[in-house]
Design an enzyme around this catalytic site. Structure first.
Site, PDB file in Angstrom:
ATOM      1  N   TYR A 157       8.127 -23.723  11.873  1.00  0.00           N
ATOM      2  CA  TYR A 157       8.621 -22.370  12.108  1.00  0.00           C
ATOM      3  C   TYR A 157       7.679 -21.550  12.977  1.00  0.00           C
ATOM      4  O   TYR A 157       8.125 -20.692  13.738  1.00  0.00           O
ATOM      5  CB  TYR A 157       8.908 -21.666  10.777  1.00  0.00           C
ATOM      6  N   ARG A 205       8.650 -22.542  16.458  1.00  0.00           N
ATOM      7  CA  ARG A 205       9.901 -21.886  16.864  1.00  0.00           C
ATOM      8  C   ARG A 205       9.667 -20.394  17.140  1.00  0.00           C
ATOM      9  O   ARG A 205      10.233 -19.828  18.072  1.00  0.00           O
ATOM     10  CB  ARG A 205      10.961 -22.058  15.776  1.00  0.00           C
ATOM     11  N   CYS A 262       5.524 -13.960  -5.207  1.00  0.00           N
ATOM     12  CA  CYS A 262       5.792 -12.582  -5.663  1.00  0.00           C
ATOM     13  C   CYS A 262       6.844 -11.870  -4.825  1.00  0.00           C
ATOM     14  O   CYS A 262       7.321 -10.802  -5.190  1.00  0.00           O
ATOM     15  CB  CYS A 262       4.505 -11.762  -5.709  1.00  0.00           C
ATOM     16  N   GLU A 273      34.352 -22.834  24.033  1.00  0.00           N
ATOM     17  CA  GLU A 273      35.063 -23.901  23.326  1.00  0.00           C
ATOM     18  C   GLU A 273      36.004 -23.324  22.271  1.00  0.00           C
ATOM     19  O   GLU A 273      35.718 -22.291  21.678  1.00  0.00           O
ATOM     20  CB  GLU A 273      34.052 -24.833  22.621  1.00  0.00           C
ATOM     21  N   HIS A 278      21.175 -14.930   8.273  1.00  0.00           N
ATOM     22  CA  HIS A 278      20.419 -16.147   7.956  1.00  0.00           C
ATOM     23  C   HIS A 278      18.909 -15.942   8.043  1.00  0.00           C
ATOM     24  O   HIS A 278      18.155 -16.906   8.136  1.00  0.00           O
ATOM     25  CB  HIS A 278      20.860 -17.296   8.869  1.00  0.00           C
ATOM     26  N   SER A 282      30.576 -21.075  15.928  1.00  0.00           N
ATOM     27  CA  SER A 282      31.533 -22.168  15.741  1.00  0.00           C
ATOM     28  C   SER A 282      32.670 -21.795  14.810  1.00  0.00           C
ATOM     29  O   SER A 282      33.728 -22.432  14.821  1.00  0.00           O
ATOM     30  CB  SER A 282      30.804 -23.391  15.167  1.00  0.00           C
TER      31      SER A 282
END
Length: 241
Positions: free
Chosen positions: A56, A59, A118, A208, A107, A182
């Site tokens: 992470y 990222r 904690c 799409e 998210h 999506s």
């Protein structure tokens, strides 16, 4: 259009245009051998916190290297003409950097951290990671717990506050713009149904087809950065039909 309320539900497609890599875009090959579950679950964190933290942190570094695109900037600019709430499934901060506010992260975010014991927020300085590393021990909280990324992992509930804010925004919107998602990840995928049931205009922006396409008021088969800068001009006609 000043009294029009617009809710925007965004997914990975809008960030991909800025070059935000997904797990499966691992160009270094360093992480290719790991299952996403190992790096995005409470089990993975408990078993290998140093591996999850390194992933992470990498990222976090990558997202800081990219910029908001015309899609992000268009959504932020809509605030001059309407009341806009952004709901995102993305964990980057590109909507905020483009100027949007509020942004509800369903998210979690790569830019929020808290103690796994904690629950207190962590505001300390993070080390930079210009090159990916496989292991990096996370910082410790004052209580002795480990500082974890503020991401919703597999098996975790969505954070209550952003979710309630998202439902409220959709339930009071005149227009819901669904962009780059999506339409299969629940509960976020259920938000367009809330808008449609109320008779709100639902615009899908996605190159799409998705499960939402058949029911959307308008479907635009273009990328976010192409479609969103001119979308506002189409709304008056949609709202009066």
């Amino acid at each position: 259009m000043g009294d029009v309320r617009i809710a925007v539900l965004s997914g990975a497609g809008i960030s991909a245009e800025s070059g935000v890599p997904t797990f499966r875009d691992d160009k270094t090959g360093l992480w290719a051998k790991y299952d996403p579950y190992e790096l995005s679950s409470t089990d993975g964190w408990q078993n290998h916190p140093e591996r999850v933290w390194a992933w992470y942190l990498w990222r976090h570094h990558l997202v800081q290297q990219v910029e908001p695109n015309d899609g992000h900037r268009a959504v932020a600019a809509w605030r001059d003409y309407a009341e806009v709430s952004v709901i995102t499934q993305n964990v980057d901060n590109l909507h905020e950097r483009a100027g949007s506010n509020p942004v509800h992260h369903l998210h979690g975010s790569l830019f929020e951290f808290w103690c796994d014991t904690c629950g207190s927020r962590y505001h300390g300085q993070l080390p930079d990671m210009p090159e990916p590393e496989l292991e990096k021990m996370p910082p410790q909280c004052e209580c002795g717990g480990l500082v974890r990324p503020g991401i919703v992992w597999f098996g975790e509930q969505l954070p209550d506050e952003p979710w309630q804010a998202a439902v409220e925004a959709v339930a009071t919107s005149d227009v819901l713009v669904v962009v780059g998602t999506s339409g299969i990840v629940y509960p976020a995928a259920g938000l367009p149904d809330v808008a449609l049931a109320r008779g709100a205009v639902v615009v899908e922006v996605n190159p799409e087809p998705t499960p939402l396409s058949a029911n959307a008021t308008l479907t635009i088969r273009e990328s976010a950065s192409t479609a969103l800068p001119t979308l506002l001009q189409q709304l008056p006609e949609l709202l009066t039909n």
